[in-house]
Scaffold this motif. Structure first.
Motif, PDB file in Angstrom:
ATOM      1  N   ILE A  46       0.937  -1.253   0.200  1.00 17.72           N
ATOM      2  CA  ILE A  46      -0.012   0.022   0.094  1.00 17.72           C
ATOM      3  C   ILE A  46       0.821   1.374  -0.102  1.00 17.72           C
ATOM      4  CG2 ILE A  46      -1.837  -1.058   1.197  1.00 17.72           C
ATOM      5  CD1 ILE A  46      -0.831   0.339   3.808  1.00 17.72           C
ATOM      6  N   THR A  47       0.416   2.362  -0.632  1.00 17.62           N
ATOM      7  CA  THR A  47       1.182   3.802  -0.277  1.00 17.62           C
ATOM      8  C   THR A  47      -0.052   4.642  -0.103  1.00 17.62           C
ATOM      9  OG1 THR A  47       2.737   5.189  -1.069  1.00 17.62           O
ATOM     10  CG2 THR A  47       1.067   3.996  -2.795  1.00 17.62           C
ATOM     11  N   ALA A  48       0.150   5.971   0.186  1.00 20.67           N
ATOM     12  CA  ALA A  48      -0.594   7.050   0.149  1.00 20.67           C
ATOM     13  C   ALA A  48      -0.972   7.679  -1.155  1.00 20.67           C
ATOM     14  CB  ALA A  48      -0.391   7.842   1.286  1.00 20.67           C
ATOM     15  N   LYS A  49      -1.752   8.254  -1.443  1.00 18.43           N
ATOM     16  CA  LYS A  49      -2.167   8.705  -2.716  1.00 18.43           C
ATOM     17  C   LYS A  49      -1.380  10.268  -3.130  1.00 18.43           C
ATOM     18  CE  LYS A  49      -6.557   8.241  -2.165  1.00 18.43           C
ATOM     19  NZ  LYS A  49      -7.964   8.469  -2.268  1.00 18.43           N
ATOM     20  N   GLY A  50      -0.988  10.696  -1.871  1.00 17.19           N
ATOM     21  CA  GLY A  50      -0.267  11.955  -2.045  1.00 17.19           C
ATOM     22  C   GLY A  50       1.368  11.873  -2.110  1.00 17.19           C
ATOM     23  N   LYS A  51       1.676  10.719  -2.240  1.00 17.20           N
ATOM     24  CA  LYS A  51       3.294  10.386  -2.107  1.00 17.20           C
ATOM     25  C   LYS A  51       3.595  10.420  -3.599  1.00 17.20           C
ATOM     26  CE  LYS A  51       3.816   8.055   2.088  1.00 17.20           C
ATOM     27  NZ  LYS A  51       4.414   6.739   2.846  1.00 17.20           N
ATOM     28  N   GLU A  52       4.735  10.761  -3.878  1.00 16.10           N
ATOM     29  CA  GLU A  52       5.424  10.739  -5.196  1.00 16.10           C
ATOM     30  C   GLU A  52       5.750   9.097  -5.520  1.00 16.10           C
ATOM     31  OE1 GLU A  52       7.531  12.352  -8.422  1.00 16.10           O
ATOM     32  OE2 GLU A  52       6.237  13.182  -6.990  1.00 16.10           O
ATOM     33  N   PHE A  53       5.951   8.156  -4.511  1.00 13.92           N
ATOM     34  CA  PHE A  53       5.745   6.764  -4.804  1.00 13.92           C
ATOM     35  C   PHE A  53       4.457   6.310  -5.612  1.00 13.92           C
ATOM     36  CE2 PHE A  53       5.476   2.387  -2.940  1.00 13.92           C
ATOM     37  CZ  PHE A  53       6.162   1.729  -3.880  1.00 13.92           C
ATOM     38  N   TYR A  54       3.643   6.816  -5.212  1.00 12.87           N
ATOM     39  CA  TYR A  54       2.101   6.790  -5.766  1.00 12.87           C
ATOM     40  C   TYR A  54       2.169   7.133  -7.129  1.00 12.87           C
ATOM     41  CZ  TYR A  54      -2.989   6.860  -6.534  1.00 12.87           C
ATOM     42  OH  TYR A  54      -4.328   6.676  -7.094  1.00 12.87           O
ATOM     43  N   ARG A  55       2.705   8.325  -7.572  1.00 16.71           N
ATOM     44  CA  ARG A  55       2.553   8.763  -8.832  1.00 16.71           C
ATOM     45  C   ARG A  55       3.540   8.053  -9.641  1.00 16.71           C
ATOM     46  NH1 ARG A  55       5.921  11.347 -12.195  1.00 16.71           N
ATOM     47  NH2 ARG A  55       7.350  11.360 -10.743  1.00 16.71           N
ATOM     48  N   GLN A  56       4.753   7.493  -9.245  1.00 24.25           N
ATOM     49  CA  GLN A  56       5.844   6.866  -9.979  1.00 24.25           C
ATOM     50  C   GLN A  56       5.025   5.445 -10.394  1.00 24.25           C
ATOM     51  OE1 GLN A  56       9.155   6.714  -7.429  1.00 24.25           O
ATOM     52  NE2 GLN A  56       9.557   8.883  -7.995  1.00 24.25           N
ATOM     53  N   LEU A  57       4.464   4.757  -9.405  1.00 24.89           N
ATOM     54  CA  LEU A  57       3.614   3.336  -9.697  1.00 24.89           C
ATOM     55  C   LEU A  57       2.861   3.658 -10.654  1.00 24.89           C
ATOM     56  CD1 LEU A  57       3.166   2.420  -5.867  1.00 24.89           C
ATOM     57  CD2 LEU A  57       4.966   1.228  -7.634  1.00 24.89           C
ATOM     58  N   ASN A  58       1.954   4.647 -10.845  1.00 23.25           N
ATOM     59  CA  ASN A  58       1.030   4.805 -11.636  1.00 23.25           C
ATOM     60  C   ASN A  58       1.447   5.219 -13.345  1.00 23.25           C
ATOM     61  OD1 ASN A  58      -1.852   4.269 -10.470  1.00 23.25           O
ATOM     62  ND2 ASN A  58      -1.100   5.887  -9.019  1.00 23.25           N
ATOM     63  N   ALA A 105      -2.625  -0.171  11.992  1.00 23.87           N
ATOM     64  CA  ALA A 105      -3.631   0.486  12.804  1.00 23.87           C
ATOM     65  C   ALA A 105      -3.070   1.481  13.927  1.00 23.87           C
ATOM     66  CB  ALA A 105      -4.481  -0.621  13.735  1.00 23.87           C
ATOM     67  N   GLU A 106      -1.756   1.522  14.195  1.00 21.28           N
ATOM     68  CA  GLU A 106      -1.448   2.448  14.909  1.00 21.28           C
ATOM     69  C   GLU A 106      -0.873   3.582  14.080  1.00 21.28           C
ATOM     70  OE1 GLU A 106      -1.098   2.498  18.436  1.00 21.28           O
ATOM     71  OE2 GLU A 106      -2.147   0.502  18.247  1.00 21.28           O
ATOM     72  N   ILE A 107      -0.547   3.223  12.957  1.00 18.85           N
ATOM     73  CA  ILE A 107      -0.341   4.237  11.851  1.00 18.85           C
ATOM     74  C   ILE A 107      -1.505   5.077  11.346  1.00 18.85           C
ATOM     75  CG2 ILE A 107       1.026   5.220   9.869  1.00 18.85           C
ATOM     76  CD1 ILE A 107       2.604   2.532  10.616  1.00 18.85           C
ATOM     77  N   TYR A 108      -2.355   4.377  10.779  1.00 21.68           N
ATOM     78  CA  TYR A 108      -4.020   4.839  10.309  1.00 21.68           C
ATOM     79  C   TYR A 108      -4.757   4.436  11.348  1.00 21.68           C
ATOM     80  CZ  TYR A 108      -1.130   5.846   6.254  1.00 21.68           C
ATOM     81  OH  TYR A 108      -0.305   6.300   5.213  1.00 21.68           O
ATOM     82  N   LYS A 109      -5.064   5.477  12.396  1.00 25.29           N
ATOM     83  CA  LYS A 109      -6.086   4.985  13.562  1.00 25.29           C
ATOM     84  C   LYS A 109      -7.231   5.006  13.047  1.00 25.29           C
ATOM     85  CE  LYS A 109      -2.508   5.832  16.970  1.00 25.29           C
ATOM     86  NZ  LYS A 109      -2.330   6.681  18.400  1.00 25.29           N
ATOM     87  N   SER A 110      -7.903   6.043  12.077  1.00 25.40           N
ATOM     88  CA  SER A 110      -9.288   5.976  11.854  1.00 25.40           C
ATOM     89  C   SER A 110      -9.531   5.801  10.380  1.00 25.40           C
ATOM     90  CB  SER A 110      -9.466   7.668  12.328  1.00 25.40           C
ATOM     91  OG  SER A 110      -8.929   8.383  11.064  1.00 25.40           O
ATOM     92  N   GLU A 111     -10.721   5.413  10.195  1.00 26.79           N
ATOM     93  CA  GLU A 111     -11.289   5.194   8.843  1.00 26.79           C
ATOM     94  C   GLU A 111     -11.050   6.198   7.872  1.00 26.79           C
ATOM     95  OE1 GLU A 111     -12.391   2.372   7.433  1.00 26.79           O
ATOM     96  OE2 GLU A 111     -12.182   1.052   9.543  1.00 26.79           O
ATOM     97  N   GLU A 112     -10.987   7.555   8.423  1.00 26.58           N
ATOM     98  CA  GLU A 112     -11.012   8.677   7.834  1.00 26.58           C
ATOM     99  C   GLU A 112      -9.509   8.890   7.050  1.00 26.58           C
ATOM    100  OE1 GLU A 112     -12.653   8.726  10.608  1.00 26.58           O
ATOM    101  OE2 GLU A 112     -14.527   9.352  10.067  1.00 26.58           O
ATOM    102  N   SER A 113      -8.621   8.682   8.213  1.00 31.06           N
ATOM    103  CA  SER A 113      -7.210   8.600   7.353  1.00 31.06           C
ATOM    104  C   SER A 113      -6.714   7.484   6.636  1.00 31.06           C
ATOM    105  CB  SER A 113      -6.289   8.400   8.748  1.00 31.06           C
ATOM    106  OG  SER A 113      -6.572   7.425   9.444  1.00 31.06           O
ATOM    107  N   ARG A 114      -7.482   6.318   6.729  1.00 33.80           N
ATOM    108  CA  ARG A 114      -7.176   5.185   5.677  1.00 33.80           C
ATOM    109  C   ARG A 114      -7.688   5.575   4.327  1.00 33.80           C
ATOM    110  NH1 ARG A 114      -8.512   0.352   9.756  1.00 33.80           N
ATOM    111  NH2 ARG A 114      -7.405   0.924  11.602  1.00 33.80           N
ATOM    112  N   SER A 115      -8.493   6.447   4.190  1.00 32.26           N
ATOM    113  CA  SER A 115      -8.927   6.980   3.027  1.00 32.26           C
ATOM    114  C   SER A 115      -7.611   7.446   1.855  1.00 32.26           C
ATOM    115  CB  SER A 115     -10.163   7.934   3.002  1.00 32.26           C
ATOM    116  OG  SER A 115      -9.649   9.169   3.397  1.00 32.26           O
ATOM    117  N   ALA A 116      -6.530   7.834   2.624  1.00 30.43           N
ATOM    118  CA  ALA A 116      -5.263   8.158   1.856  1.00 30.43           C
ATOM    119  C   ALA A 116      -4.830   7.037   1.106  1.00 30.43           C
ATOM    120  CB  ALA A 116      -4.467   8.955   2.772  1.00 30.43           C
ATOM    121  N   LEU A 117      -5.220   5.889   1.461  1.00 35.05           N
ATOM    122  CA  LEU A 117      -4.411   4.676   1.023  1.00 35.05           C
ATOM    123  C   LEU A 117      -5.087   3.800  -0.277  1.00 35.05           C
ATOM    124  CD1 LEU A 117      -3.683   3.107   4.502  1.00 35.05           C
ATOM    125  CD2 LEU A 117      -2.014   4.674   3.113  1.00 35.05           C
ATOM    126  N   GLU A 118      -4.242   3.308  -0.971  1.00 31.85           N
ATOM    127  CA  GLU A 118      -4.967   2.363  -2.185  1.00 31.85           C
ATOM    128  C   GLU A 118      -3.672   1.308  -2.071  1.00 31.85           C
ATOM    129  OE1 GLU A 118      -5.342   4.671  -5.727  1.00 31.85           O
ATOM    130  OE2 GLU A 118      -7.203   5.091  -4.881  1.00 31.85           O
TER     131      GLU A 118
END
Length: 208
Positions: A46-58, A105-118
């Motif tokens: 997984i990675t967050a949509k705001g990361k450069e890693f995400y852009r490179q993967l896509n 779960a200790e890093i992304y503690k809420s459902e709202e924060s997990r929405s950044a992940l794909e």
């Protein structure tokens, strides 16, 4: 071929890998990425949509990764490397990722924060497994999906071999079979060091 076994080892025993992509200038970029899931269809991370890693993967849809079991001792040390194509599957299996990797779960503690992940899946590629604890060291190639094994910098002995045996003491793995001509390199033990290639005076060793 033990593809599923190696993919599960990558997830369960190694887990944290060094993963490489290319930046906008075509230069390699590496980071440590955890393998979250593994099954017969590939490996997942997984990675967050705001990361450069995400852009490179896509943009490039291709990665290379390597990982090794923990510990300084060579006893039971194993390593896996893979090159292959990835695809984004969005939030599919994200709940499973958190279920199997409780520390997330200790890093992304809420459902709202997990929405950044794909979730990304490596679905096609070639890999190598190394057992550094065996003597001689054992290696095996494997494929994921429709990937193909492409030998890189490997060596073989052709019919020019006269049996002079100059290559034999040069091999750190003692993996040259001298039972008949031409001699044969045992690929499952070869380190690709090139000593045999350098010492042969008869052009009998080929680099593939």
């Amino acid at each position: 071929m033990n593809t599923l076994k190696y993919l599960k080892m990558l997830k369960n025993e190694i887990h944290s890998t060094v993963m490489a992509t290319l930046d906008e200038k075509g230069l390699p970029v590496t980071r440590v990425v955890d393998i979250m899931l593994a099954d017969e269809k590939g490996i997942y991370f997984i990675t967050a949509k705001g990361k450069e890693f995400y852009r490179q993967l896509n943009e490039n849809n291709f990665i290379a990764l390597s990982g090794v079991t923990e510990g300084e001792s060579s006893i039971n040390k194993k390593a896996i490397s893979i090159r292959g194509r990835v695809e984004c599957i969005g939030s599919q299996r994200l709940d499973e990722v958190f279920s199997e990797n409780k520390y997330m779960a200790e890093i992304y503690k809420s459902e709202e924060s997990r929405s950044a992940l794909e979730v990304f899946r490596l679905y096609e590629g070639e890999g190598e497994f190394f057992d550094l604890s065996s003597k001689p060291i054992f290696r095996e190639s494997f494929v994921i999906g429709k990937g193909q094994i492409k030998e890189h910098n490997t060596y073989s002995i052709n019919n020019n071999c006269v049996g002079c045996s100059m290559c034999v003491p040069k091999c750190p793995q003692s993996c040259i079979d001298t039972g008949s001509l031409p001699y044969k390199i045992k690929s499952e033990n070869c380190l690709h060091c090139g000593n045999c290639y350098e010492v042969c005076k008869f052009n009998a060793v080929e680099r593939l």
